[in-house]
Design a protein around this motif. Structure first.
Motif, PDB file in Angstrom:
ATOM      1  N   UNK A 109       0.812  -1.217   0.000  1.00 37.88           N
ATOM      2  CA  UNK A 109       0.000   0.000   0.000  1.00 37.88           C
ATOM      3  C   UNK A 109       0.846   1.268   0.000  1.00 37.88           C
ATOM      4  N   UNK A 110       2.158   1.101   0.083  1.00 39.84           N
ATOM      5  CA  UNK A 110       3.037   2.279   0.128  1.00 39.84           C
ATOM      6  C   UNK A 110       3.061   2.950   1.482  1.00 39.84           C
ATOM      7  N   UNK A 111       2.697   2.204   2.528  1.00 36.13           N
ATOM      8  CA  UNK A 111       2.637   2.774   3.872  1.00 36.13           C
ATOM      9  C   UNK A 111       3.959   2.567   4.606  1.00 36.13           C
ATOM     10  N   UNK A 112       4.149   3.334   5.661  1.00 36.76           N
ATOM     11  CA  UNK A 112       5.358   3.245   6.488  1.00 36.76           C
ATOM     12  C   UNK A 112       5.056   2.346   7.682  1.00 36.76           C
ATOM     13  N   UNK A 113       5.771   1.242   7.776  1.00 34.73           N
ATOM     14  CA  UNK A 113       5.496   0.265   8.838  1.00 34.73           C
ATOM     15  C   UNK A 113       6.202   0.674  10.132  1.00 34.73           C
ATOM     16  N   UNK A 114       5.426   0.830  11.191  1.00 32.85           N
ATOM     17  CA  UNK A 114       5.965   1.235  12.490  1.00 32.85           C
ATOM     18  C   UNK A 114       6.347   0.005  13.321  1.00 32.85           C
ATOM     19  N   UNK A 115       7.166   0.219  14.327  1.00 33.99           N
ATOM     20  CA  UNK A 115       7.494  -0.883  15.227  1.00 33.99           C
ATOM     21  C   UNK A 115       6.226  -1.319  15.954  1.00 33.99           C
ATOM     22  N   UNK A 116       5.885  -2.605  15.899  1.00 33.26           N
ATOM     23  CA  UNK A 116       4.639  -3.053  16.552  1.00 33.26           C
ATOM     24  C   UNK A 116       4.774  -3.059  18.066  1.00 33.26           C
ATOM     25  N   UNK A 117       3.632  -3.017  18.719  1.00 30.40           N
ATOM     26  CA  UNK A 117       3.607  -3.150  20.183  1.00 30.40           C
ATOM     27  C   UNK A 117       3.015  -4.514  20.511  1.00 30.40           C
ATOM     28  N   UNK A 118       3.827  -5.399  21.049  1.00 30.57           N
ATOM     29  CA  UNK A 118       3.375  -6.740  21.419  1.00 30.57           C
ATOM     30  C   UNK A 118       3.222  -6.793  22.942  1.00 30.57           C
ATOM     31  N   UNK A 119       2.011  -7.097  23.388  1.00 28.59           N
ATOM     32  CA  UNK A 119       1.731  -7.154  24.826  1.00 28.59           C
ATOM     33  C   UNK A 119       1.646  -8.623  25.222  1.00 28.59           C
ATOM     34  N   UNK A 120       2.687  -9.117  25.875  1.00 29.08           N
ATOM     35  CA  UNK A 120       2.749 -10.533  26.234  1.00 29.08           C
ATOM     36  C   UNK A 120       2.179 -10.765  27.637  1.00 29.08           C
ATOM     37  N   UNK A 121       1.239 -11.673  27.737  1.00 23.79           N
ATOM     38  CA  UNK A 121       0.699 -12.129  29.023  1.00 23.79           C
ATOM     39  C   UNK A 121       0.349 -10.954  29.955  1.00 23.79           C
ATOM     40  N   UNK A 122      -0.567 -10.135  29.490  1.00 21.48           N
ATOM     41  CA  UNK A 122      -0.967  -8.917  30.209  1.00 21.48           C
ATOM     42  C   UNK A 122      -1.353  -9.197  31.659  1.00 21.48           C
ATOM     43  N   UNK A 123      -2.090 -10.271  31.892  1.00 18.74           N
ATOM     44  CA  UNK A 123      -2.626 -10.505  33.242  1.00 18.74           C
ATOM     45  C   UNK A 123      -1.568 -10.965  34.244  1.00 18.74           C
ATOM     46  N   UNK A 124      -0.392 -11.297  33.789  1.00 16.96           N
ATOM     47  CA  UNK A 124       0.688 -11.645  34.705  1.00 16.96           C
ATOM     48  C   UNK A 124       1.573 -10.440  35.024  1.00 16.96           C
ATOM     49  N   UNK A 125       1.258  -9.302  34.428  1.00 17.95           N
ATOM     50  CA  UNK A 125       2.099  -8.111  34.617  1.00 17.95           C
ATOM     51  C   UNK A 125       1.830  -7.456  35.970  1.00 17.95           C
ATOM     52  N   UNK A 126       2.894  -6.878  36.554  1.00 23.11           N
ATOM     53  CA  UNK A 126       2.751  -6.034  37.732  1.00 23.11           C
ATOM     54  C   UNK A 126       2.191  -4.683  37.276  1.00 23.11           C
ATOM     55  N   UNK A 127       1.649  -3.919  38.225  1.00 21.95           N
ATOM     56  CA  UNK A 127       1.060  -2.622  37.879  1.00 21.95           C
ATOM     57  C   UNK A 127       2.060  -1.691  37.190  1.00 21.95           C
TER      58      UNK A 127
END
Length: 229
Positions: free
Chosen positions: A138-156
């Motif tokens: 599409x001619x778009x600029x690909x940004x660095x993705x945000x991968x959220x791993x195992x959200x419910x095991x994260x500390x606040x």
């Protein structure tokens, strides 16, 4: 900059991770939240309306749970129809060229498994190549993705840290220099200050950032002079 956040989840209300991130941007005027399952419960996508919406925004983000190494079924249907012949391909005209594209993915497996030798074997970058190829087509600029791993095991604290990265992906200029990040942070603090009477701490934080910026600029000028000599 206007951001279109296209979200897809078959049961968004019950998703704690999705609600956590989406509730944090409810009052952001420059972000359009576009939930596909809510709009197209009968799965009949208004292609023309979707294409016009894409044209009106500068940054397009897909947000979804990572199902079988890809997006949700409705997100794939949206891609097939909205980015179809005459818009996404089959014509010299590229209406999305120059716009930015990124991913926000909620992933249930630990990050360490996404590598050679891990249970999933391949990296997230390898598994998301179809999205990268789509952006390229599409001619778009690909940004660095945000991968959220195992959200419910994260500390606040971990959740807050990744929430800031989420806001940055949605609203900060692509330039990740220190100066850009400082400007972005001051802008966010100013927005918070507009909705509270307790502005003392916020004002102090903004002054400290600006003061540090002046010192850095002065130091840079000294180094530039030394280099030129």
């Amino acid at each position: 900059m206007r951001t279109l956040l296209i979200t897809s989840h078959p049961d968004m209300i019950e998703s704690g991770s999705q609600q956590y991130f989406l509730s944090s941007i409810k009052n952001q005027e420059d972000i359009t939240i576009h939930h596909l399952e809510n709009l197209y419960s009968k799965r009949e996508i208004d292609v023309v309306k979707e294409q016009e919406l894409l044209k009106k925004h500068d940054r397009i983000i897909f947000q979804f749970p990572f199902y079988w190494y890809s997006g949700t079924p409705l997100l794939k249907k949206w891609q097939d129809e909205v980015l179809g012949e005459g818009f996404g391909y089959g014509t010299r005209r590229k209406p999305l060229a120059g716009k930015e594209f990124g991913l926000v993915m909620m992933i249930g497996v630990a990050e360490r498994e996404y590598q050679a030798g891990g249970e999933e074997l391949f990296t997230i970058s390898e598994l998301t190549k179809p999205f990268q190829a789509m952006a390229n087509k599409l001619g778009m600029i690909y940004l660095r993705p945000l991968s959220v791993f195992q959200f419910f095991y994260m500390e606040e604290e971990q959740k807050m840290n990744i929430l800031i990265r989420y806001w940055q992906l949605l609203t900060m200029e692509k330039d990740i220099s220190l100066a850009t990040r400082e400007e972005w942070l001051i802008e966010q603090l100013q927005k918070v200050a507009e909705h509270t009477t307790e502005t003392g701490t916020l004002t102090f934080a903004m002054e400290q950032i600006q003061e540090n910026r002046v010192k850095i600029d002065e130091l840079k000028m000294v180094l530039d002079d030394m280099f030129l000599e």
